[in-house]
Design a protein around this motif. Structure first.
Motif, PDB file in Angstrom:
ATOM      1  N   ASP A  80     -10.713   6.427  -4.971  1.00 33.15           N
ATOM      2  CA  ASP A  80      -9.535   5.310  -5.417  1.00 33.15           C
ATOM      3  C   ASP A  80     -10.067   5.132  -7.284  1.00 33.15           C
ATOM      4  OD1 ASP A  80      -8.585   4.167  -3.159  1.00 33.15           O
ATOM      5  OD2 ASP A  80      -9.188   2.041  -3.572  1.00 33.15           O
ATOM      6  N   HIS A  81     -11.358   4.728  -7.278  1.00 29.38           N
ATOM      7  CA  HIS A  81     -11.753   4.907  -8.514  1.00 29.38           C
ATOM      8  C   HIS A  81     -10.905   5.745  -9.850  1.00 29.38           C
ATOM      9  CE1 HIS A  81     -13.476   3.820 -12.637  1.00 29.38           C
ATOM     10  NE2 HIS A  81     -14.445   4.787 -12.692  1.00 29.38           N
ATOM     11  N   LEU A  82     -11.764   7.006  -8.985  1.00 32.61           N
ATOM     12  CA  LEU A  82     -11.136   8.173 -10.664  1.00 32.61           C
ATOM     13  C   LEU A  82      -9.279   9.286 -10.678  1.00 32.61           C
ATOM     14  CD1 LEU A  82     -14.275  10.350 -10.971  1.00 32.61           C
ATOM     15  CD2 LEU A  82     -12.744   8.593 -12.282  1.00 32.61           C
ATOM     16  N   HIS A  83      -8.804   8.578  -8.620  1.00 35.15           N
ATOM     17  CA  HIS A  83      -8.082   9.206  -8.870  1.00 35.15           C
ATOM     18  C   HIS A  83      -6.781   8.610  -7.538  1.00 35.15           C
ATOM     19  CE1 HIS A  83     -11.695  12.423  -7.949  1.00 35.15           C
ATOM     20  NE2 HIS A  83     -11.646  12.481  -8.530  1.00 35.15           N
ATOM     21  N   LEU A  84      -7.019   7.810  -7.314  1.00 33.80           N
ATOM     22  CA  LEU A  84      -5.651   7.481  -6.002  1.00 33.80           C
ATOM     23  C   LEU A  84      -5.275   5.774  -7.145  1.00 33.80           C
ATOM     24  CD1 LEU A  84      -7.608   7.327  -3.194  1.00 33.80           C
ATOM     25  CD2 LEU A  84      -5.517   8.975  -4.025  1.00 33.80           C
ATOM     26  N   ARG A  85      -4.336   6.046  -7.671  1.00 35.43           N
ATOM     27  CA  ARG A  85      -3.540   5.266  -8.598  1.00 35.43           C
ATOM     28  C   ARG A  85      -1.922   4.291  -7.688  1.00 35.43           C
ATOM     29  NH1 ARG A  85      -7.427   5.366 -10.540  1.00 35.43           N
ATOM     30  NH2 ARG A  85      -7.840   6.027 -12.585  1.00 35.43           N
ATOM     31  N   ASP A  86      -1.488   3.536  -8.234  1.00 33.19           N
ATOM     32  CA  ASP A  86      -0.727   3.059  -8.218  1.00 33.19           C
ATOM     33  C   ASP A  86       1.062   3.517  -8.208  1.00 33.19           C
ATOM     34  OD1 ASP A  86      -2.157   1.232  -5.804  1.00 33.19           O
ATOM     35  OD2 ASP A  86      -2.273  -0.162  -7.626  1.00 33.19           O
ATOM     36  N   ASN A  87       0.050   3.708 -10.114  1.00 34.63           N
ATOM     37  CA  ASN A  87       1.707   4.062 -10.109  1.00 34.63           C
ATOM     38  C   ASN A  87       2.788   3.818 -10.683  1.00 34.63           C
ATOM     39  OD1 ASN A  87       1.873   6.577 -12.167  1.00 34.63           O
ATOM     40  ND2 ASN A  87       2.924   7.923 -10.226  1.00 34.63           N
ATOM     41  N   ILE A  88       2.820   2.996 -10.776  1.00 37.65           N
ATOM     42  CA  ILE A  88       3.444   2.133 -10.660  1.00 37.65           C
ATOM     43  C   ILE A  88       5.525   2.072 -12.291  1.00 37.65           C
ATOM     44  CG2 ILE A  88       4.658  -0.699 -11.306  1.00 37.65           C
ATOM     45  CD1 ILE A  88       1.694  -0.951  -9.918  1.00 37.65           C
ATOM     46  N   ALA A  89       6.216   1.881 -11.091  1.00 36.83           N
ATOM     47  CA  ALA A  89       7.435   2.378 -11.906  1.00 36.83           C
ATOM     48  C   ALA A  89       7.800   0.273 -12.572  1.00 36.83           C
ATOM     49  CB  ALA A  89       8.574   2.806 -11.821  1.00 36.83           C
ATOM     50  N   GLY A  90       7.333   0.234 -13.929  1.00 37.74           N
ATOM     51  CA  GLY A  90       7.411  -1.504 -13.829  1.00 37.74           C
ATOM     52  C   GLY A  90       6.072  -1.673 -14.747  1.00 37.74           C
ATOM     53  N   GLU A  91       5.832  -2.520 -14.524  1.00 37.23           N
ATOM     54  CA  GLU A  91       4.321  -3.487 -15.147  1.00 37.23           C
ATOM     55  C   GLU A  91       3.536  -2.454 -15.141  1.00 37.23           C
ATOM     56  OE1 GLU A  91       5.171  -7.747 -15.807  1.00 37.23           O
ATOM     57  OE2 GLU A  91       3.504  -8.034 -16.300  1.00 37.23           O
TER      58      GLU A  91
END
Lengths: 973, 416, 92
Positions: free
Chosen positions: C39-50
């Protein structure tokens, strides 16, 4: 033909220039296009696909047809717009994309076969036989395609880049731009006025309306004089704002030296990065053609351009001109030509209810249905309610209306919106934060409206940044509303061009719709509409109107393609100014650089640094001879090497030890003062980041050494850990790499050499000791560390003393049978000793792989520890560091793969690879390091080394990577 | 309709009136056996091979915009198989073989041209790293030739061999590397899939993924709900958003990669040239434009456009390496949205939801992978087992540490 | 693109180094387990927005910043020093 009394060229300054080998005369102020028209040259280019004869269409940067090569003394520039290139004495130009000549172009045959070359035809053919694509079809296509030629020679021209900052950037200097700039200037704001043309004024110059009852040019001159006189205003002519970027940044290209013979003191171009708190786009509008049958002949031009040539350059584009338009604006062309004494054959107005007051035949509800004239327009066919007619004419001035220059407002993904009143796209508000649009660029086509809008835009923009601007008196100007009735195409027998530059016709657009390419992006890509050098400036809107019609949709639903930067094409050299040769990246030199060069050492790049490769002695013919000698010298006497490029990070504070325990796998809090320890550093993902030694200079004072390559990386990493995880610790970090010059002194006579230069002889100074020292009265630091396996020291002094210390060390070493050694010898020494570099710790290796898993302390957490324990990061499947030894001398085989003997060579069979190789003069053998699957368990095995690329197939013995002095007795001697 | 030179001639004589649409424009059906979300290169090739190799007929591709509107239509069109890690090596090798038969396979001229790719190196260390790569390429059965400085000069005499900041030591020539016409690849697969009965549904945005009892049952779209037995997410650039609809958080960060094309020029660059020290690569299209690019803008973004620092860096790299291009003028620049993964390699895998499959994480190497990605994703969706050449592209490899990091730059998404 | 460094003021993007999401601030404990580290290093919400992400003023003051910005419009909403956050007692 030149018209007496018209135009703003300087008739007292005639200028000779060449076009296609022939000399022509123009005047100061002419462009190549205006001067050629003045000389009755209409044929200026050939089209991209059909190689059709083409003349100039416009008078600006949007020109699709009249593209030339400018031939300089040492190089040539392709695809130069004849409309933008100012003439100067000696200017040499030639037409392009034609063979053997412009008037007779062999590839004009394409035009005959045009029915077989419809949109996308190439996707459907040239597939059989397969081998023919690369051998025949593609080379043929490539030769036929393209426009101008690059010479293939280095561009030795001088280019610059610059930054500018301002309160208000005004883009364009027509009525709106001038009003905006004047308003802001008088308010004291820092203003940049950028104008693409060489003169301010925009369409005020081309149309010559009256302002306050006087020629507009007078008002332009007055305003320009005021602006140029103000210290808070920068007027930048010949400067095209090419792109809008984030947070108020704009790119702009200034054509500094292209309008004069090459001058040493002037760059050809300067690319500006303008940072503006606010900007006003007042870039005007671009006139659009009408797609009627055979509308591409030389002599068929934009009506506005015909006015420009008349008013700005005193040139009539024809002797008998016809006007064809769907709006009122073009009537000015006819009136002004007649006023100048040029014959106007007729006006064809597509609107049935338009006026007909001009003193020439006016056909209402009329269309041009065909044209003739192979290399230039001779006649047109027309039709109107009264029937068909023919007109002999050598110039057709057409206008399908005007498109606001919305391009910059689309650069941040803004989409323009359709305005049916003017049948054009206008900018969406707020499309570029901080940029407002005024005047014709916003769809306001009256001079009065432009002036008022420019002023209002400046006042509003400045108010947002806290500057109060007052309205300034604006001149009286016409305000007749623009009237247009859309007319995109005239149906008929012949081809009707939309995109002149890429030879896209209405048939192509219809065919794309017929074949299912109905989205505007599909149409663009299938037909190449708008992808030529003019980027579809004149043609995109008409093309999508044709597409809308073909698909039964409206224009707004069809949408538009995106305009992307740059607004007009920008040379690679200008945006890449400064990058030429060594300019691409900073050069870092050690303090011993000159001393090494004095000894003819070849200097090689090590990251941004330069380091000596080897120090050749007279008689040595190859690098290997020098290298072998230097290795033997270190092993038997003493060598000196500059190691200042290694990163040095000074770490102080009560929590320094604790911090190092976190960032290194091993423990530094237990390191005694005045001792050095080797440390291994992981990335948080568990892979090795770097290694090096760290010295404890005091209780709360450490000096960390990094590799040369990772110095910046490690500094950033440490700052990150500090600030994110322990900002509240008592800790300070700073890079001191460039503050110290540091030299390795290695070999059996190292101590003797040091004693010869240090102010006091070395006392008890065991392996891995460190401390202060003094050299010639200068305080320095001494470390007993070794990267060679010999008794070794590194002595450091403040950088300003580096060169003299190096020269002194080398001179004294030579007296003892030693001397300097370079990177090649350093590499051999470290391979012999089994020391790793970034050839081994290349970002994919773990502590386990390099046999250092025991250095990952079990007693504490450290960066990377958790992730290093992932199942895929340990175990037999991993390739582990090994030594490799071959008794015979071979070519170097770094990058070769390792295979188990007797097994077939292949991808899955690969057992590993070689990272470092050298010939070891000490062992009389090739020594190598590499990674081998389960390698530590395979010492003693004979392994097969296969290097396909260098044609090597060898057998080597797998062994421990430490070849020399495995017990470290020499280090501790 | 079968395309051929003969057809072009006969149609030309008939006024080109007989050309039919390249694909149908069907309305979505209520249910499909398989739905591919994403009508880009990878999605279209997945649908094509599902139909072609696995006999599925009731397939839809759902595309929120127009077919081929993402990265397949915005890239520098390089096709190569020059990887050195097991996992990547066999996959890209397979892809290149598919490229080599693509015109015949699709009856569409994708203009795949094996003009040769040269990766330049600038130090002994880089040479050895490229030698490792080249040797692996040959181990895999592909081609590679190590050129020294003079060898490079023979191929690329216009480089600046005298003054450039990072002198040219040599290059790794990959003769079968080259380029292709990007749009044509998407269109060729689209047309091929359509001919096999695949419904290509444009302007149809997926807004939800329906899961019941741990199994996918369909999708919600801007054109209504559609049932499906299997759903493939093939939406690089937007992978995180679509996966989030199924409650997944991906090891992906989206970044901008800019690319550039100049005005048309007569042929001057024959090869694909790659300059690692400056992160610059260039080729010349059949139309004559120089097509080139560099590194990411480096900040996470969905804007599909970039900023000047990287633009200028790319131009500066061009000027130090091959100053003869200085007078070519950049006509257009654009930015694509890249799925950046923590090791620079892609993911083709099942998910924790039955019947939901994922094809993503192409970083900025997705174009050349289009054929094999579709081939392997189709295999996975049809058989529920990974294809042999894509078996290492696992979704969980970052957790388990079975990384495929060609650059060696580690878990930071934007460094690949 | 320009960022405002809390210490140095508005500066061109090229002075800064981008690292990634602010997720990097939440370093798990050594025994948090593979999921937490993934979770810490790899997984991302990667939001299109703020989003909030980490930038380093590398050619300026060497401070790490948390930048709040929009990944679709590139609007910069705020910048703060990472170190301030820690000093204010936010758990890392």
């Amino acid at each position: 033909m030149r018209i007496l009394g018209k135009g703003q060229i300087d008739r007292n300054r005639p200028i000779s220039f060449r076009f296609d080998g022939k000399t022509y005369q123009g005047y100061q102020g002419d462009t190549v296009a205006s001067a050629l028209l003045a000389n009755d040259v209409r044929l200026m280019g050939r089209s991209f696909k059909y190689h059709r004869p083409r003349g100039v269409l416009t008078a600006g940067s949007e020109e699709p047809n009249a593209l030339l090569e400018v031939i300089g003394a040492t190089n040539q520039t392709p695809n130069v717009r004849a409309t933008m290139q100012e003439v100067f004495e000696g200017l040499n130009t030639q037409s392009q994309n034609r063979f053997p000549s412009l008037a007779f172009d062999a590839l004009g045959v394409n035009d005959v076969f045009s029915r077989f070359l419809s949109a996308g035809f190439y996707y459907k053919t040239f597939m059989w036989p397969r081998a023919f694509w690369e051998k025949l079809y593609e080379p043929m296509i490539r030769r036929a395609a393209g426009l101008g030629r690059l010479s293939g020679k280095h561009d030795e021209g001088h280019y610059e880049k610059a930054y500018a900052f301002c309160d208000l950037l005004v883009i364009g200097s027509g009525p709106a731009g001038l009003a905006a700039a004047l308003t802001a200037a008088r308010a004291g704001a820092d203003v940049i006025l950028a104008e693409e043309d060489r003169e301010l004024g925009g369409r005020l110059l081309a149309d010559e309306p009256e302002l306050d009852g006087a020629p507009a040019r007078d008002w332009v001159a007055t305003v320009e004089a005021e602006l140029r006189g103000l210290p808070n205003v920068r007027v930048m002519t010949r400067t095209t704002v090419t792109g809008a970027y984030d947070n108020g940044t704009f790119g702009a290209l200034e054509r500094v030296g292209l309008h004069t013979p090459a001058r040493a003191d002037l760059p050809r171009e300067c690319f500006w990065r303008i940072v503006a708190k606010r900007a006003v786009l007042a870039a005007g509008a671009l006139e659009r053609p009408i797609a009627f049958p055979m509308n591409d002949r030389p002599g068929i031009m934009m009506a506005g351009a015909v006015r420009s040539y008349l008013n700005r350059w005193g040139v009539t584009a024809g002797k008998r001109v016809t006007v064809f338009a769907n709006n009122d604006g073009a009537r000015q062309t006819a009136r002004q030509l007649m006023a100048a004494g040029v014959e106007v054959a007729a006006i064809l107005d597509s609107r049935e209810d338009a006026s007909a007051i001009e003193d020439c035949p006016v056909y209402l509800g009329a269309r041009v249905t065909d044209t003739s004239g192979r290399l230039g327009l001779r006649a047109i066919s027309g039709s109107h309610v009264g029937g068909d007619f023919q007109i002999e004419t050598d110039c057709l001035a057409m206008s399908g209306g005007w498109n606001p220059t919305v391009h910059l407002t689309c650069h941040l993904n803004g989409r323009p919106r359709w305005n049916a009143d003017i049948a054009a796209f206008v900018p969406s508000e707020g499309a570029v934060p901080g940029l407002s649009v005024a005047g014709a660029a916003n769809g306001d086509f009256t001079t009065h409206g432009c002036l008022a809008a420019g002023q209002a835009a400046a006042i509003a923009a400045l108010a947002e940044i806290g500057v109060t601007a007052a309205a300034v008196p604006l001149p009286r100007a016409e305000g007749v509303p623009y009237a247009i009735q859309p007319l995109w195409l005239v149906e008929g027998k012949g081809r009707a061009w939309l995109d002149f530059a890429n030879d896209v016709t209405t048939k192509d657009v219809k065919l794309s719709a017929q074949e299912g390419f109905t989205s505007v992006e599909h149409m663009k890509r299938y037909t190449t509409q708008g992808m030529a050098p003019d980027q579809g400036k004149s043609s995109n809107v008409a093309a999508l109107a044709v597409l809308a019609d073909a698909t039964g949709r409206g224009i707004p639903e069809t949408g538009t393609t995106t305009y992307r930067p740059p607004f007009t094409p920008v040379s690679i050299a200008s945006m890449g100014a400064g990058g030429r040769a060594e300019g691409f990246a900073p050069q870092r030199f050690t303090t011993s650089d000159q001393a090494s060069r004095d000894r003819h050492a070849p200097m090689i790049e090590a990251g941004l640094w330069y380091r000596p490769s080897y120090f050749p002695k007279p008689g040595e013919k190859t690098w290997r001879e020098s290298c072998d000698r230097e290795v033997n010298m270190v092993r038997s006497a003493v060598g000196v090497s500059d190691v200042s490029t290694l990163g040095k990070i000074d770490i102080q504070g009560k929590d320094a030890a604790r911090f190092l325990d976190l960032v290194y796998t091993n423990t530094f809090s237990t390191l005694p003062v005045s001792r050095v320890r080797y440390g291994l550093m992981l990335r948080e993902d568990g892979l090795v980041l770097d290694d090096g030694t760290t010295a404890r200079l005091g209780e709360n004072h450490y000096l960390m050494t990094t590799t040369t390559a990772a110095a910046g990386l490690v500094m950033r990493h440490l700052d990150f850990i500090h600030q994110t995880h322990c900002a509240d610790w008592d800790l300070r970090l700073i890079s001191v790499t460039e503050s110290w010059a540091q030299f390795a002194v290695a070999g059996p006579k190292a101590r003797a050499l040091l004693n010869a230069v240090l102010d006091a002889p070395l006392g008890d100074f065991p392996f891995m000791a460190c401390g202060e020292t003094q050299v010639g009265g200068v305080k320095g630091r001494l470390f007993r560390i070794s990267f060679s396996g010999e008794e070794g020291y590194e002595v450091a002094v403040p950088s300003r003393y580096g060169e003299s210390l190096f020269r002194d060390l080398v001179a004294k070493a030579e007296a003892m049978g030693g001397g300097p050694y370079g990177m090649e010898a350093l590499n051999v020494l470290r391979i012999e000793k089994g020391f790793i570099t970034h050839a081994e710790i290349h970002g994919r290796t773990t502590a386990f792989d390099i046999g250092m898993e025991k250095m990952v302390s079990a007693k504490k957490d450290c960066i990377g520890k958790a992730m290093a324990a992932r199942p895929g990061m340990v175990g037999e499947e991993r390739e582990q560091l090994v030594g490799l030894k071959l008794s015979q001398e071979t070519k170097a085989f770094g990058g070769a793969h390792l295979f188990t003997q007797g097994e077939a060579v292949g991808r899955e069979a690969s057992q590993g690879y070689v990272t470092s190789v050298c010939w070891s003069p000490m062992f009389g053998a090739m020594l190598a390091m590499g990674f081998l699957k389960n390698g530590r368990a395979r010492h003693g095995e004979k392994i097969r080394i296969v290097d396909h690329l260098r044609d090597l197939d060898l057998i080597a013995e797998v062994c421990d990577p430490v070849f020399h002095d495995p017990k470290g007795e020499k280090l501790r001697a | 309709m079968r395309y051929s030179g003969w057809k072009v001639i006969t149609q030309g004589l008939l006024g080109n009136k007989g050309w039919t649409p390249a694909w149908r424009d069907p309305a979505p059906k209520a249910e499909y056996d398989a739905i591919i979300i994403g009508g880009g290169g990878h999605g279209l090739s997945t649908a094509y091979y599902l139909a072609k190799n696995h006999g599925l007929r009731n397939i839809a591709v759902l595309e929120k915009g127009y077919l081929g509107g993402g990265n397949v239509g915005r890239n520098t069109t390089i096709v190569r198989a020059n990887y050195f890690l097991k996992g990547n090596s066999e996959f890209y090798s397979h892809s290149l073989k598919l490229w080599e038969g693509l015109e015949a396979e699709l009856n569409y001229n994708v203009m795949h041209s094996q003009r040769g790719l040269i990766n330049l190196f600038h130090s002994d260390g880089q040479r050895d790293a490229f030698a490792r790569r080249g040797n692996m390429m040959i181990n895999q059965g592909d081609d590679a030739i190590l050129l020294d400085r003079e060898g490079v000069r023979e191929h690329l005499p216009y480089l600046d061999f005298e003054q450039t900041r990072f002198p040219i030591y040599g290059g790794l020539l990959h003769p079968r590397g080259g380029s292709a016409r990007h749009d044509a690849v998407a269109w060729g697969y689209a047309r091929g899939a359509d001919r096999l009965g695949v419904d290509l549904i444009q302007n149809c945005e997926v807004t939800g993924i329906d899961v019941e009892g741990g199994k996918v049952v369909g999708v919600q779209t801007s054109r209504g709900a559609i049932k499906a037995k299997k759903v493939g997410i093939v939406v690089a650039g937007r992978s995180s958003q679509v996966a989030a609809m199924a409650g997944m958080r991906l090891p992906i960060e989206s970044h901008i990669l800019q690319a550039f094309v100049t005005e048309g020029l007569k042929p001057v660059i024959h090869h694909v040239v790659s300059f690692g020290m400056g992160h610059f690569y260039i080729s010349q299209s059949d139309k004559g434009g120089l097509v080139f690019g560099g590194d990411l803008d480096f900040y996470a973004s969905y804007a599909a456009r970039g900023n000047l620092p990287m633009v200028e860096h790319v131009m500066e790299a061009g000027m130090t390496l091959m100053p003869m291009i200085g007078r070519a003028k950049v006509l257009r620049s654009w930015g694509g949205i890249m799925d950046m993964s923590p090791d620079g390699s892609p993911i083709i895998d099942k998910t924790h939801i039955d019947g939901l499959y994922l094809d993503c994480g192409w970083n900025y190497g997705g174009f050349k992978a289009v054929p094999a990605s579709g081939w392997c994703m189709a295999h996975l969706m049809a058989t529920d087992t990974p294809h042999e050449v894509a078996r290492r592209f696992r979704l969980d490899r970052f957790r388990t540490g079975h990384l495929l990091d060609e650059e060696g730059t580690g878990s930071q998404h934007n460094l690949h | 693109m320009r960022l405002t460094c809390p210490l140095c003021g508005p500066r061109d993007r090229r002075e800064f180094y981008y690292y990634g999401s602010e997720d990097y601030l939440q370093r798990p404990g050594p025994d948090a387990g593979p999921e937490a580290w993934d979770d810490h290093l790899h997984l991302r919400d990667n939001i299109a927005g703020e989003v909030r992400d980490l930038w380093y003023h590398e050619t300026g003051c060497s401070q790490w910043l948390i930048v709040t910005r929009n990944t679709v419009t590139h609007e910069i909403l705020s910048t703060e020093l990472v170190a301030d956050r820690k000093k204010k007692g936010v758990r890392a």
